[in-house]
Design an enzyme around this catalytic site. Structure first.
Site, PDB file in Angstrom:
ATOM      1  N   LYS A  10       0.832  -1.211   0.000  1.00  0.00           N
ATOM      2  CA  LYS A  10       0.000   0.000   0.000  1.00  0.00           C
ATOM      3  C   LYS A  10       0.868   1.264   0.000  1.00  0.00           C
ATOM      4  CE  LYS A  10      -3.816  -2.331   2.333  1.00  0.00           C
ATOM      5  NZ  LYS A  10      -4.887  -2.184   3.346  1.00  0.00           N
ATOM      6  N   PHE A  58     -15.357   2.885   6.914  1.00  0.00           N
ATOM      7  CA  PHE A  58     -13.992   3.212   6.490  1.00  0.00           C
ATOM      8  C   PHE A  58     -13.826   3.289   4.968  1.00  0.00           C
ATOM      9  CE2 PHE A  58     -14.261  -1.386   7.330  1.00  0.00           C
ATOM     10  CZ  PHE A  58     -13.789  -1.925   6.148  1.00  0.00           C
ATOM     11  N   THR A  92      -5.641  -7.664  10.186  1.00  0.00           N
ATOM     12  CA  THR A  92      -5.884  -6.320   9.626  1.00  0.00           C
ATOM     13  C   THR A  92      -5.483  -5.247  10.633  1.00  0.00           C
ATOM     14  OG1 THR A  92      -7.758  -7.203   8.390  1.00  0.00           O
ATOM     15  CG2 THR A  92      -7.673  -4.815   8.632  1.00  0.00           C
ATOM     16  N   ARG A 103       2.420  -6.885   9.240  1.00  0.00           N
ATOM     17  CA  ARG A 103       1.654  -5.783   9.838  1.00  0.00           C
ATOM     18  C   ARG A 103       2.107  -5.499  11.269  1.00  0.00           C
ATOM     19  NH1 ARG A 103      -4.024  -7.758   7.188  1.00  0.00           N
ATOM     20  NH2 ARG A 103      -4.036  -6.369   5.382  1.00  0.00           N
ATOM     21  N   ASN A 113      -1.886  -0.180   6.916  1.00  0.00           N
ATOM     22  CA  ASN A 113      -1.400  -1.482   7.382  1.00  0.00           C
ATOM     23  C   ASN A 113      -0.504  -2.183   6.350  1.00  0.00           C
ATOM     24  OD1 ASN A 113      -3.442  -2.161   5.625  1.00  0.00           O
ATOM     25  ND2 ASN A 113      -4.553  -3.486   7.031  1.00  0.00           N
ATOM     26  N   HIS A 116      -2.046  -5.590   1.497  1.00  0.00           N
ATOM     27  CA  HIS A 116      -3.377  -6.186   1.308  1.00  0.00           C
ATOM     28  C   HIS A 116      -3.189  -7.587   0.759  1.00  0.00           C
ATOM     29  CE1 HIS A 116      -7.490  -6.848  -0.120  1.00  0.00           C
ATOM     30  NE2 HIS A 116      -6.923  -7.332  -1.212  1.00  0.00           N
TER      31      HIS A 116
HETATM   32  P1  CMP Z   1      -7.438  -4.544   3.596  1.00  0.00           P
HETATM   33  O1  CMP Z   1      -7.084  -5.930   3.979  1.00  0.00           O
HETATM   34  O2  CMP Z   1      -6.781  -3.945   2.413  1.00  0.00           O
HETATM   35  O3  CMP Z   1      -9.040  -4.444   3.418  1.00  0.00           O
HETATM   36  C1  CMP Z   1      -9.774  -3.273   3.683  1.00  0.00           C
HETATM   37  C2  CMP Z   1      -8.946  -2.184   4.274  1.00  0.00           C
HETATM   38  O4  CMP Z   1      -9.661  -1.126   4.891  1.00  0.00           O
HETATM   39  C3  CMP Z   1      -8.094  -2.763   5.389  1.00  0.00           C
HETATM   40  O5  CMP Z   1      -7.085  -3.579   4.848  1.00  0.00           O
HETATM   41  C4  CMP Z   1      -7.616  -1.494   6.080  1.00  0.00           C
HETATM   42  O6  CMP Z   1      -6.525  -0.891   5.410  1.00  0.00           O
HETATM   43  C5  CMP Z   1      -8.832  -0.566   5.914  1.00  0.00           C
HETATM   44  N1  CMP Z   1      -9.583  -0.421   7.160  1.00  0.00           N
HETATM   45  C6  CMP Z   1      -9.693   0.726   7.848  1.00  0.00           C
HETATM   46  N2  CMP Z   1     -10.458   0.560   8.931  1.00  0.00           N
HETATM   47  C7  CMP Z   1     -10.853  -0.727   8.936  1.00  0.00           C
HETATM   48  C8  CMP Z   1     -11.681  -1.509   9.810  1.00  0.00           C
HETATM   49  N3  CMP Z   1     -12.243  -0.999  10.907  1.00  0.00           N
HETATM   50  N4  CMP Z   1     -11.846  -2.810   9.517  1.00  0.00           N
HETATM   51  C9  CMP Z   1     -11.310  -3.351   8.395  1.00  0.00           C
HETATM   52  N5  CMP Z   1     -10.523  -2.646   7.532  1.00  0.00           N
HETATM   53  C10 CMP Z   1     -10.300  -1.351   7.797  1.00  0.00           C
END
Ligand code: CMP
Length: 139
Positions: A10, A58, A92, A103, A113, A116
């Site tokens: 990211k 989000f 996550t 992470r 984070n 992905h």
């Molecule tokens: P990713 O696995 O890319 O999928 C969705 C993304 O939204 C997640 O990683 C985070 O970068 C972002 N995100 C922000 N807030 C949240 C949340 N509360 N729960 C899940 N994903 C979140």
């Protein structure tokens, strides 16, 4: 079973010079990189990618973030690669991620984070197709 998954480094990972550190972990774990490129998504492209999260609190913020700078996208292949890559990434929320995961070691925020990864075979297929055409994926 041999499968593929989509990995994204990211904008926080790219801007903090963590491309090499992430790729090293993938290679050391024996995950094969079949396709790799650096892209910069528009807000609309990020919204398309995260369509499954449309309506979540989000959604606006994560799509702003994902279009804020370049990302590195990769197609990974290997036995059970979806689960193995998710294990390498960690939860996550980096505060809940196991020690030694990407992470836990590098993320600074639930949103920023670093990486992905696809969560299922069906999503992996559509996520890989979102970024790569057949010519771009090594056979
Ligand atoms: P990713 O696995 O890319 O999928 C969705 C993304 O939204 C997640 O990683 C985070 O970068 C972002 N995100 C922000 N807030 C949240 C949340 N509360 N729960 C899940 N994903 C979140």
């Amino acid at each position: 079973m041999k499968e593929r998954t989509l990995s994204i480094i990211k904008p926080d990972g790219v801007s903090r010079n963590l491309i090499g550190a992430v790729v090293k972990r993938l290679e050391e774990a024996g995950l094969n990189i079949m396709a790799m490129k650096m892209i910069r998504m528009t807000k609309e492209q990020a919204k398309g990618f995260y369509k499954v999260h449309e309506g979540k609190p989000f959604y606006e913020s994560v799509t702003d973030f994902m279009s804020s700078g370049p990302c590195v996208v990769m197609a990974l292949e290997g036995e059970d690669v979806i689960k193995r890559y998710r294990k390498l990434m960690g939860a996550t929320n980096y505060k809940e991620a196991e020690e030694g995961t990407i992470r836990r070691d590098f993320a600074t925020d639930i949103e920023k984070n670093v990486v992905h990864g696809s969560d299922s075979e069906e999503n992996a297929r559509s996520e890989i197709n979102y970024f790569f055409n057949a010519l771009e994926i090594a056979k």
